[in-house]
Design a protein around this motif. Structure first.
Motif, PDB file in Angstrom:
ATOM      1  N   ASP A 250     115.971  -2.952  68.831  1.00 53.43           N
ATOM      2  CA  ASP A 250     115.326  -1.643  68.849  1.00 53.43           C
ATOM      3  C   ASP A 250     116.350  -0.546  69.118  1.00 53.43           C
ATOM      4  OD1 ASP A 250     113.547   0.409  68.955  1.00 53.43           O
ATOM      5  OD2 ASP A 250     112.318  -0.394  70.566  1.00 53.43           O
ATOM      6  N   HIS A 251     117.216  -0.778  70.089  1.00 57.23           N
ATOM      7  CA  HIS A 251     118.259   0.188  70.445  1.00 57.23           C
ATOM      8  C   HIS A 251     119.247   0.382  69.297  1.00 57.23           C
ATOM      9  CE1 HIS A 251     121.555   2.148  72.482  1.00 57.23           C
ATOM     10  NE2 HIS A 251     122.328   1.069  72.345  1.00 57.23           N
ATOM     11  N   TRP A 252     119.643  -0.708  68.643  1.00 57.36           N
ATOM     12  CA  TRP A 252     120.619  -0.622  67.554  1.00 57.36           C
ATOM     13  C   TRP A 252     120.080   0.177  66.373  1.00 57.36           C
ATOM     14  CZ3 TRP A 252     121.933  -6.591  67.564  1.00 57.36           C
ATOM     15  CH2 TRP A 252     122.571  -6.893  68.764  1.00 57.36           C
ATOM     16  N   VAL A 253     118.819  -0.085  66.017  1.00 62.96           N
ATOM     17  CA  VAL A 253     118.229   0.617  64.873  1.00 62.96           C
ATOM     18  C   VAL A 253     118.092   2.110  65.180  1.00 62.96           C
ATOM     19  CG1 VAL A 253     116.179   0.827  63.425  1.00 62.96           C
ATOM     20  CG2 VAL A 253     117.060  -1.430  64.027  1.00 62.96           C
ATOM     21  N   LYS A 254     117.664   2.449  66.392  1.00 59.91           N
ATOM     22  CA  LYS A 254     117.574   3.861  66.776  1.00 59.91           C
ATOM     23  C   LYS A 254     118.947   4.525  66.710  1.00 59.91           C
ATOM     24  CE  LYS A 254     113.515   3.783  69.805  1.00 59.91           C
ATOM     25  NZ  LYS A 254     113.029   3.954  71.194  1.00 59.91           N
ATOM     26  N   PHE A 255     119.965   3.819  67.211  1.00 59.40           N
ATOM     27  CA  PHE A 255     121.324   4.342  67.161  1.00 59.40           C
ATOM     28  C   PHE A 255     121.724   4.644  65.723  1.00 59.40           C
ATOM     29  CE2 PHE A 255     125.781   3.494  66.316  1.00 59.40           C
ATOM     30  CZ  PHE A 255     126.439   4.270  67.271  1.00 59.40           C
ATOM     31  N   ALA A 256     121.450   3.707  64.834  1.00 61.72           N
ATOM     32  CA  ALA A 256     121.843   3.864  63.432  1.00 61.72           C
ATOM     33  C   ALA A 256     121.179   5.080  62.799  1.00 61.72           C
ATOM     34  CB  ALA A 256     121.489   2.601  62.646  1.00 61.72           C
ATOM     35  N   PHE A 257     119.902   5.275  63.050  1.00 62.47           N
ATOM     36  CA  PHE A 257     119.211   6.410  62.441  1.00 62.47           C
ATOM     37  C   PHE A 257     119.610   7.738  63.075  1.00 62.47           C
ATOM     38  CE2 PHE A 257     116.353   3.118  60.806  1.00 62.47           C
ATOM     39  CZ  PHE A 257     116.335   3.507  59.478  1.00 62.47           C
ATOM     40  N   GLU A 258     119.927   7.713  64.359  1.00 60.43           N
ATOM     41  CA  GLU A 258     120.425   8.935  64.994  1.00 60.43           C
ATOM     42  C   GLU A 258     121.781   9.339  64.411  1.00 60.43           C
ATOM     43  OE1 GLU A 258     120.434   7.943  69.101  1.00 60.43           O
ATOM     44  OE2 GLU A 258     118.268   8.233  69.362  1.00 60.43           O
ATOM     45  N   LYS A 259     122.548   8.340  63.947  1.00 60.49           N
ATOM     46  CA  LYS A 259     123.846   8.608  63.327  1.00 60.49           C
ATOM     47  C   LYS A 259     123.727   8.847  61.821  1.00 60.49           C
ATOM     48  CE  LYS A 259     126.717   7.755  66.892  1.00 60.49           C
ATOM     49  NZ  LYS A 259     127.869   8.582  67.324  1.00 60.49           N
ATOM     50  N   ARG A 260     122.504   8.989  61.331  1.00 56.32           N
ATOM     51  CA  ARG A 260     122.233   9.255  59.908  1.00 56.32           C
ATOM     52  C   ARG A 260     122.894   8.202  59.010  1.00 56.32           C
ATOM     53  NH1 ARG A 260     123.315  14.227  62.050  1.00 56.32           N
ATOM     54  NH2 ARG A 260     125.316  14.523  60.984  1.00 56.32           N
ATOM     55  N   VAL A 261     122.588   6.949  59.300  1.00 55.34           N
ATOM     56  CA  VAL A 261     123.148   5.822  58.568  1.00 55.34           C
ATOM     57  C   VAL A 261     122.727   5.863  57.098  1.00 55.34           C
ATOM     58  CG1 VAL A 261     121.190   4.319  59.115  1.00 55.34           C
ATOM     59  CG2 VAL A 261     123.435   3.316  58.619  1.00 55.34           C
ATOM     60  N   GLN A 262     123.645   5.416  56.222  1.00 51.43           N
ATOM     61  CA  GLN A 262     123.338   5.344  54.792  1.00 51.43           C
ATOM     62  C   GLN A 262     122.955   3.931  54.364  1.00 51.43           C
ATOM     63  OE1 GLN A 262     126.035   7.301  52.067  1.00 51.43           O
ATOM     64  NE2 GLN A 262     126.712   8.741  53.635  1.00 51.43           N
ATOM     65  N   ARG A 263     123.604   2.923  54.957  1.00 57.86           N
ATOM     66  CA  ARG A 263     123.295   1.533  54.631  1.00 57.86           C
ATOM     67  C   ARG A 263     123.035   0.760  55.917  1.00 57.86           C
ATOM     68  NH1 ARG A 263     124.531  -2.347  50.464  1.00 57.86           N
ATOM     69  NH2 ARG A 263     124.743  -4.449  51.318  1.00 57.86           N
ATOM     70  N   LEU A 264     121.840   0.209  56.062  1.00 54.60           N
ATOM     71  CA  LEU A 264     121.462  -0.547  57.253  1.00 54.60           C
ATOM     72  C   LEU A 264     121.179  -1.985  56.849  1.00 54.60           C
ATOM     73  CD1 LEU A 264     120.629  -0.743  60.248  1.00 54.60           C
ATOM     74  CD2 LEU A 264     118.324  -0.059  59.556  1.00 54.60           C
ATOM     75  N   GLU A 265     121.916  -2.932  57.427  1.00 62.36           N
ATOM     76  CA  GLU A 265     121.715  -4.349  57.121  1.00 62.36           C
ATOM     77  C   GLU A 265     121.577  -5.139  58.411  1.00 62.36           C
ATOM     78  OE1 GLU A 265     123.871  -8.168  54.905  1.00 62.36           O
ATOM     79  OE2 GLU A 265     124.522  -6.113  54.448  1.00 62.36           O
ATOM     80  N   LEU A 266     120.452  -5.864  58.527  1.00 61.14           N
ATOM     81  CA  LEU A 266     120.183  -6.709  59.687  1.00 61.14           C
ATOM     82  C   LEU A 266     119.975  -8.124  59.173  1.00 61.14           C
ATOM     83  CD1 LEU A 266     117.608  -4.349  61.458  1.00 61.14           C
ATOM     84  CD2 LEU A 266     120.069  -4.486  61.878  1.00 61.14           C
ATOM     85  N   SER A 267     120.851  -9.041  59.571  1.00 59.57           N
ATOM     86  CA  SER A 267     120.781 -10.411  59.085  1.00 59.57           C
ATOM     87  C   SER A 267     120.859 -11.374  60.261  1.00 59.57           C
ATOM     88  CB  SER A 267     121.927 -10.688  58.100  1.00 59.57           C
ATOM     89  OG  SER A 267     121.898 -12.030  57.685  1.00 59.57           O
TER      90      SER A 267
END
Length: 434
Positions: free
Chosen positions: A121-138
């Motif tokens: 949950d924390h990682w995904v929020k961090f990514a969107f706050e940083k305006r991520v372009q490519r998000l991959e969770l495996s």
């Protein structure tokens, strides 16, 4: 002489260290996070640069391979817990120090389960706050307690994400409602990939104005319905159970890959949605087993065809695939991959079927048994304009893995058979053996 070499090395280092921060950060973005961190020991100039890299790739695949090799040992579960804790601490530590205002890529790849959902949950929020372009969770290898996608998207704290271009979710339980939310609230989303989600049952890809170009759904075994209406979709991949899949509107689809039991069903239903495939240029079919006969409608724009069979033996034959050449009059590349077992029978012959556009034929999984030799002979004899034949004796499942050359004696025997075939058919430099 030694002093001269040291002076030259110092001069080169000074030239690199003297470059602007933006260039040095770009250089660090080309290597892994661990390698970027090690660069900090080069000089003071490099010590803090890694915290500005825009590509956060937390890939620990090598460690997973190690754990896989020791999966039969006692105490492995305890070792997994230790490794998971170390991995989570590594990711959290990097995120705490990271200072770049935006990130291009955020990738997490390890074996995590439901116990780490709060970290996710924390990682995904961090990514969107940083305006991520490519998000991959495996989270590959998880089977008993797969991690669910964080539920924070339901809250008002989740903004409309104008930055996200690609969303890749593997071995992560995500429901259709979440995916539809992302599709509708990420106006520039071009790529969506979902693999091994046990929670996905229904998914609707709505709206002809969506920018979505690439859609991939694999091994979601509870999926029942997939509805697609996407004007800009150019590539579609589906591998899984037989489902209801109405193609509402896909006028620009040029690449398609089908696998699992749905592929076995669809090859007899192609005529039902052939109007949606009029522009198809690339087609990949992953069949559970070899079919005696595959009939396809005429695909007048098809240029590349790849056939993958997961169960084949010498008691079967690939010659039933000859109709594929008739269905694709401008086909120029054919790739065949199969996983076969040994058997015994006589070589069969198929009626001649000259093809005037096929230029490249590739065999992956070639063992030199009758099933592949007879089809290779058929293609070579009928492809009038053939320019190259590639024979790869490695098992398709192992290509690219650390175990691709494990069966070295079998691979070498297949190579010798390929050489004999090349001499018999006078292929000369047209034949490439890997």
């Amino acid at each position: 002489m030694g002093n001269i070499k040291q002076e030259r090395a110092r001069f080169v280092e000074d030239r690199i260290s003297g470059m602007p921060d933006e260039i040095l950060v770009s250089i660090l973005s080309l290597v892994t996070l661990k390698e970027a961190g090690r660069a900090s020991v080069l000089s003071r100039r490099w010590q803090k640069l890694w915290i500005f890299v825009p590509n956060l790739n937390f890939d620990a695949q090598e460690r997973l391979y190690y754990l896989d090799d020791h999966r039969c040992e006692r105490g492995l579960e305890r070792l997994y817990r230790i490794e998971r804790t170390k991995y989570v601490m590594w990711v959290n530590g990097v995120l705490k120090l990271h200072r770049a205002p935006t990130i291009d890529q955020f990738r997490v790849s390890f074996d995590l389960d439901v116990d780490y959902r709060h970290d996710l949950d924390h990682w995904v929020k961090f990514a969107f706050e940083k305006r991520v372009q490519r998000l991959e969770l495996s989270f590959e290898h998880v089977s008993s307690n797969p991690c669910p996608f964080p539920p924070f998207y339901r809250t008002l704290s989740f903004p409309r994400c104008n930055s996200l271009r690609a969303l890749i979710l593997k071995f992560l339980n995500v429901i259709g409602e979440v995916l539809e939310y992302f599709i509708c609230n990420c106006p520039f989303l071009e790529r969506l990939c979902v693999q091994n989600s046990a929670a996905l049952v229904n998914l609707k890809v709505p709206g002809p104005l969506l920018p979505l170009k690439y859609l991939e759904i694999r091994h979601c075994h509870k999926l029942q319905n997939l509805e697609i209406s996407a004007k800009n979709l150019v590539s579609f991949v589906y591998s899984g159970p037989k489902i209801t899949m109405p193609f509402r509107y896909v006028p620009n689809l040029v690449e398609m890959s089908l696998g699992g039991t749905y592929c076995e069903y669809s090859i007899y239903q192609f005529c039902e949605f052939s109007s949606c495939l009029s522009r198809l240029e690339t087609l990949i079919l992953e069949l559970p087993r070899i079919k005696k006969l595959i009939e396809l409608p005429t695909l007048s724009n098809l240029k590349q065809l790849e056939l993958i069979a997961f169960d084949a033996s010498d008691n079967e034959s690939l010659l039933g695939l000859t109709s594929l050449l008739k269905a694709a009059p401008i086909l120029c590349r054919l790739t065949l991959k199969w996983y076969q077992s040994k058997g015994g029978r006589k070589v069969q012959k198929a009626p001649k079927c000259p093809h005037h556009c096929l230029k490249l034929v590739e065999f992956v999984g070639f063992t030199g048994q009758i099933i592949d030799v007879e089809y290779a002979m058929f293609l070579i004899e009928n492809a009038v304009e053939l320019e190259k034949v590639i024979i790869d004796p490695r098992c398709p499942l192992m290509v690219g893995s650390p175990w691709e050359y494990n069966e070295i004696e079998e691979i070498q025997a297949a190579r010798e058979c390929a050489k004999m075939l090349g001499r018999e058919l006078s292929l000369g430099d047209k034949l490439v053996i890997l």
